[in-house]
Design an enzyme around this catalytic site. Sequence first.
Site, mmCIF file in Angstrom:
data_model
loop_
_atom_site.group_PDB
_atom_site.id
_atom_site.type_symbol
_atom_site.label_atom_id
_atom_site.label_comp_id
_atom_site.label_asym_id
_atom_site.label_seq_id
_atom_site.Cartn_x
_atom_site.Cartn_y
_atom_site.Cartn_z
ATOM 1 N N CYS A 172 0.810 -1.140 0.031
ATOM 2 C CA CYS A 172 0.022 0.036 -0.059
ATOM 3 C C CYS A 172 0.927 1.212 -0.073
ATOM 4 O O CYS A 172 2.183 1.252 0.069
ATOM 5 C CB CYS A 172 -0.760 0.135 1.258
ATOM 6 S SG CYS A 172 -1.626 -1.535 1.524
ATOM 7 N N ARG A 231 3.514 1.057 -6.648
ATOM 8 C CA ARG A 231 3.807 -0.063 -5.416
ATOM 9 C C ARG A 231 2.740 -1.034 -5.749
ATOM 10 O O ARG A 231 2.696 -2.140 -5.088
ATOM 11 C CB ARG A 231 3.717 0.681 -4.012
ATOM 12 C CG ARG A 231 4.722 1.719 -3.998
ATOM 13 C CD ARG A 231 4.116 2.653 -2.692
ATOM 14 N NE ARG A 231 4.228 2.012 -1.628
ATOM 15 C CZ ARG A 231 5.360 2.020 -0.380
ATOM 16 N NH1 ARG A 231 6.476 2.541 -1.072
ATOM 17 N NH2 ARG A 231 5.350 1.330 0.448
ATOM 18 N N TRP A 268 -3.403 -2.192 -1.643
ATOM 19 C CA TRP A 268 -3.330 -3.479 -2.190
ATOM 20 C C TRP A 268 -3.969 -4.504 -1.122
ATOM 21 O O TRP A 268 -3.415 -4.717 -0.131
ATOM 22 C CB TRP A 268 -1.821 -3.685 -2.323
ATOM 23 C CG TRP A 268 -1.549 -4.780 -3.593
ATOM 24 C CD1 TRP A 268 -1.599 -4.490 -4.857
ATOM 25 C CD2 TRP A 268 -1.155 -6.088 -3.252
ATOM 26 N NE1 TRP A 268 -0.991 -5.882 -5.268
ATOM 27 C CE2 TRP A 268 -0.982 -6.557 -4.311
ATOM 28 C CE3 TRP A 268 -0.985 -6.624 -1.870
ATOM 29 C CZ2 TRP A 268 -0.566 -7.988 -4.671
ATOM 30 C CZ3 TRP A 268 -0.483 -8.077 -2.079
ATOM 31 C CH2 TRP A 268 -0.297 -8.757 -3.448
ATOM 32 N N ASN A 303 -0.182 0.726 5.885
ATOM 33 C CA ASN A 303 0.390 -0.192 5.148
ATOM 34 C C ASN A 303 0.966 -1.444 6.074
ATOM 35 O O ASN A 303 1.636 -1.143 6.940
ATOM 36 C CB ASN A 303 1.671 0.399 4.429
ATOM 37 C CG ASN A 303 2.280 -0.456 3.573
ATOM 38 O OD1 ASN A 303 1.837 -1.418 2.916
ATOM 39 N ND2 ASN A 303 3.403 -0.117 3.326
ATOM 40 N N GLY A 304 0.755 -2.691 5.496
ATOM 41 C CA GLY A 304 1.171 -3.726 6.481
ATOM 42 C C GLY A 304 -0.030 -4.692 6.867
ATOM 43 O O GLY A 304 -1.065 -4.672 6.241
ATOM 44 N N GLU A 334 15.583 -14.756 -16.379
ATOM 45 C CA GLU A 334 14.966 -13.217 -16.269
ATOM 46 C C GLU A 334 14.019 -12.733 -17.506
ATOM 47 O O GLU A 334 13.222 -12.149 -17.359
ATOM 48 C CB GLU A 334 16.152 -12.158 -15.959
ATOM 49 C CG GLU A 334 15.979 -10.803 -16.159
ATOM 50 C CD GLU A 334 14.786 -10.108 -14.999
ATOM 51 O OE1 GLU A 334 14.538 -10.908 -14.303
ATOM 52 O OE2 GLU A 334 14.592 -8.955 -15.226
ATOM 53 N N LYS A 370 10.370 -11.506 -17.215
ATOM 54 C CA LYS A 370 9.905 -10.171 -17.507
ATOM 55 C C LYS A 370 8.824 -10.287 -18.700
ATOM 56 O O LYS A 370 7.854 -9.580 -18.625
ATOM 57 C CB LYS A 370 11.211 -9.430 -18.465
ATOM 58 C CG LYS A 370 12.293 -8.915 -17.664
ATOM 59 C CD LYS A 370 11.740 -7.546 -17.146
ATOM 60 C CE LYS A 370 11.814 -7.257 -15.607
ATOM 61 N NZ LYS A 370 12.362 -8.219 -14.730
ATOM 62 N N GLU A 414 5.634 -11.461 -16.767
ATOM 63 C CA GLU A 414 5.028 -10.433 -15.434
ATOM 64 C C GLU A 414 4.307 -9.205 -16.145
ATOM 65 O O GLU A 414 3.552 -8.738 -15.463
ATOM 66 C CB GLU A 414 5.909 -10.161 -14.580
ATOM 67 C CG GLU A 414 7.126 -9.230 -14.915
ATOM 68 C CD GLU A 414 8.039 -8.729 -13.754
ATOM 69 O OE1 GLU A 414 7.605 -8.650 -12.512
ATOM 70 O OE2 GLU A 414 9.234 -8.672 -13.952
ATOM 71 N N HIS A 463 15.764 -33.262 -20.948
ATOM 72 C CA HIS A 463 15.197 -33.923 -19.597
ATOM 73 C C HIS A 463 13.709 -33.617 -19.415
ATOM 74 O O HIS A 463 13.316 -33.393 -18.268
ATOM 75 C CB HIS A 463 16.194 -33.457 -18.386
ATOM 76 C CG HIS A 463 17.634 -33.859 -18.482
ATOM 77 N ND1 HIS A 463 18.011 -34.950 -18.251
ATOM 78 C CD2 HIS A 463 18.701 -33.154 -19.130
ATOM 79 C CE1 HIS A 463 19.234 -34.948 -18.468
ATOM 80 N NE2 HIS A 463 19.717 -33.925 -18.972
ATOM 81 N N LYS A 509 5.243 -3.329 -6.385
ATOM 82 C CA LYS A 509 6.658 -2.871 -6.890
ATOM 83 C C LYS A 509 7.554 -3.709 -5.840
ATOM 84 O O LYS A 509 8.673 -4.148 -6.127
ATOM 85 C CB LYS A 509 6.899 -1.538 -6.897
ATOM 86 C CG LYS A 509 8.341 -1.220 -7.048
ATOM 87 C CD LYS A 509 8.842 -1.733 -8.694
ATOM 88 C CE LYS A 509 10.370 -1.356 -8.735
ATOM 89 N NZ LYS A 509 10.759 -2.182 -9.951
HETATM 90 C C1 AGP Z 1 11.020 -8.107 -10.868
HETATM 91 O O1 AGP Z 1 10.653 -7.741 -12.371
HETATM 92 C C2 AGP Z 1 9.855 -8.275 -10.160
HETATM 93 N N1 AGP Z 1 9.255 -6.972 -9.962
HETATM 94 C C3 AGP Z 1 10.174 -9.009 -8.905
HETATM 95 O O2 AGP Z 1 10.535 -10.104 -9.206
HETATM 96 C C4 AGP Z 1 11.158 -8.115 -7.946
HETATM 97 O O3 AGP Z 1 12.559 -8.470 -8.457
HETATM 98 C C5 AGP Z 1 11.345 -8.992 -6.639
HETATM 99 O O4 AGP Z 1 10.086 -8.630 -5.938
HETATM 100 C C6 AGP Z 1 12.400 -8.565 -5.575
HETATM 101 O O5 AGP Z 1 12.211 -7.243 -5.186
HETATM 102 P P1 AGP Z 1 13.535 -6.303 -4.658
HETATM 103 O O6 AGP Z 1 14.465 -6.418 -5.558
HETATM 104 O O7 AGP Z 1 12.682 -5.109 -4.514
HETATM 105 O O8 AGP Z 1 13.713 -7.230 -3.422
#
Ligand code: AGP
Length: 616
Positions: free
Chosen positions: A2, A27, A75, A99-100, A483, A487, A490, A506, A611
């Site tokens: 949040c 966020r 959120w 937030n939390g 990665e 990318k 997501e 495999h 985020k």
């Molecule tokens: C990456 O594109 C994602 N948004 C996610 O995997 C992110 O890398 C992960 O949540 C770790 O976040 P941080 O680097 O802020 O710890």
Amino acid sequence: MCGIIGIISQNDVSERLLDGLKRLEYRGYDSAGIATLAADGEIDRRRAEGKLEKLADVLATRPLAGVIGIGHTRWATHGGITKNNAHPMANDTVAVVHNGIIENFASLKEMLQQRGAVFTSDTDTEVVMHLVSMHMQEGLTPLEAVQKTLSQVRGAFALAFLFKAQPHMLIAARRGSPLVLGITESELFIGSDAIALAPWVRTLCYLEEGDVATLTLHGDNAEVSILNEDGIAVERPLRQTNITADAISKGAFTHYMLKEIFEQPLTVSDTLQSLISVEDESFHAPLLALNKPFSKIRIIACGTSYYAGLVAKYWFEKLARVHVDVEIASEFRYRSPVFDGDTLNFFITQSGETIDTLAALTLVKQQGETCVAIVNVAESSIARASDHVIQTMAGPEIGVASTKAFTAQLVVLAALCLKFAKERNAISPHEWTNFFQSIAQIPGHISELLRNDGVYHQLAAHLCQVHHTLYLGRGANFPIALEGALKLKEISYIHAEGYPAGELKHGPIALIDSKMPVIVIAPHDEWFEKTLSNVQEVLARCAQVIVFTDAKGAAAIEAQTKTMPCYRIVILPESNMLTAPLLYTISIQLLAYYTAHMKGTDVDQPRNLAKSVTVE
Ligand code: AGP
């Protein structure tokens, strides 16, 4: 995760509360709201489900006056995504944003209901509102009521309070989720991070764990008083923010993510320059002045940051000859790991607030091992809790999908690799010079790649029609395949898997048919020939193969695949083991971005994502 904003001013605040929430959108959220003390002295709220445009529409039809207020992007954790569950939670005494998570909210809710409290939402936050107003009815001051409430709730949270009877005061409390205060002579601000406050203030004050801050504005007299978790008055250092309004605007770019991809020549260069002097092939300040020897390295992270750790494992073991374990934080923290006391631990994180990484750090610190944060947000919880901090100089990363922070993490890890390799006499002076000079050329090579991004538009036009893809890589480029898959999935919601190319036989090769694009990361390196065999294997099964390689690799592939050519071969600048992961990352970022953009997904705030994952 949040977002919280609070403002005390001498002018109406509702527009800036909304503006601050817009800078917290990255966020992740699914509803939002603001509350002010209206002219009649009553607490007044506007809330809306969905994006901030919805809240802006509500405010356009029913404006909210008031020179003091709080705002929130939610959120959903406890309670569905409804207007009723949107913060601020408010009654005729107090409004609160949170937030939390309040872990013991159920028992508190039951106690409060037994005492006559009427709940109007399904949120855990509402218990905080009822507790504070109950304690105020018992005669406690707002501050005492907040402190008493904090002694009753368990969990990790950041809170901001607005009181009907206190038109010049806000209270903020931090336990497990960051809060920063913005201070000027005539206005006071509360924010979940410095980005939210950037256009309005230069002077910031970061609350520490357990702090409760009272912000008061009488005329031009702005005052902040902070009590620590023991209720003792404390001073927290004032810092000047380096976040400019430009740094947090999209500028001419369609999305923050695209802007941040194109910022990488600069952010990679800034991170490099913060660590090394290319001219005299040296490290600036001691890159890492350790006062404790170590026999091996452990890297702990999540998501994209975890993939940076995987790349580092190949680098450190091959070039510095040091053993590296790379751990997913959410697994490590619950696995009852074995500690031998002489492991050097790195925690890689963009936000510095990822709950699993923070919990793993706490676990390792309890074992007395050295903890180093490689972090992009200097004042974050993980940075503050670590023995050493190496900051990535990527600047604020707003797009949920991490891009420039990832390449900055790789730069830090490459520099550390060279440092350890030199200290261990594991590489020759000639190799040292070669590697040093090659990473110095990375910003230029990234610029060259970005200037020729047309091919990614073409590939995206194809990729945006598929439902599944497979990414392959070997060695230090296998994590780049992971990665690339992350990318793509997501931000475009296309299912994608990353695999070590050698694993094809495999199992994954069963997936291959004419409808399956296979994206291969294959610089002409020591693993190239084996990867070329994998390319031929999938071509033989009619896969649509897209290969990212260099000129030498392209020539070899074309020579070997005349009868069944690849869908596309994309040529990148020549590279080595240290520079290839940095370079090839740009390709998979551009591919994912343009594919998602063509699919029309919410690139900067993909569905269901935040985020930073600050709650488990
Ligand atoms: C990456 O594109 C994602 N948004 C996610 O995997 C992110 O890398 C992960 O949540 C770790 O976040 P941080 O680097 O802020 O710890």
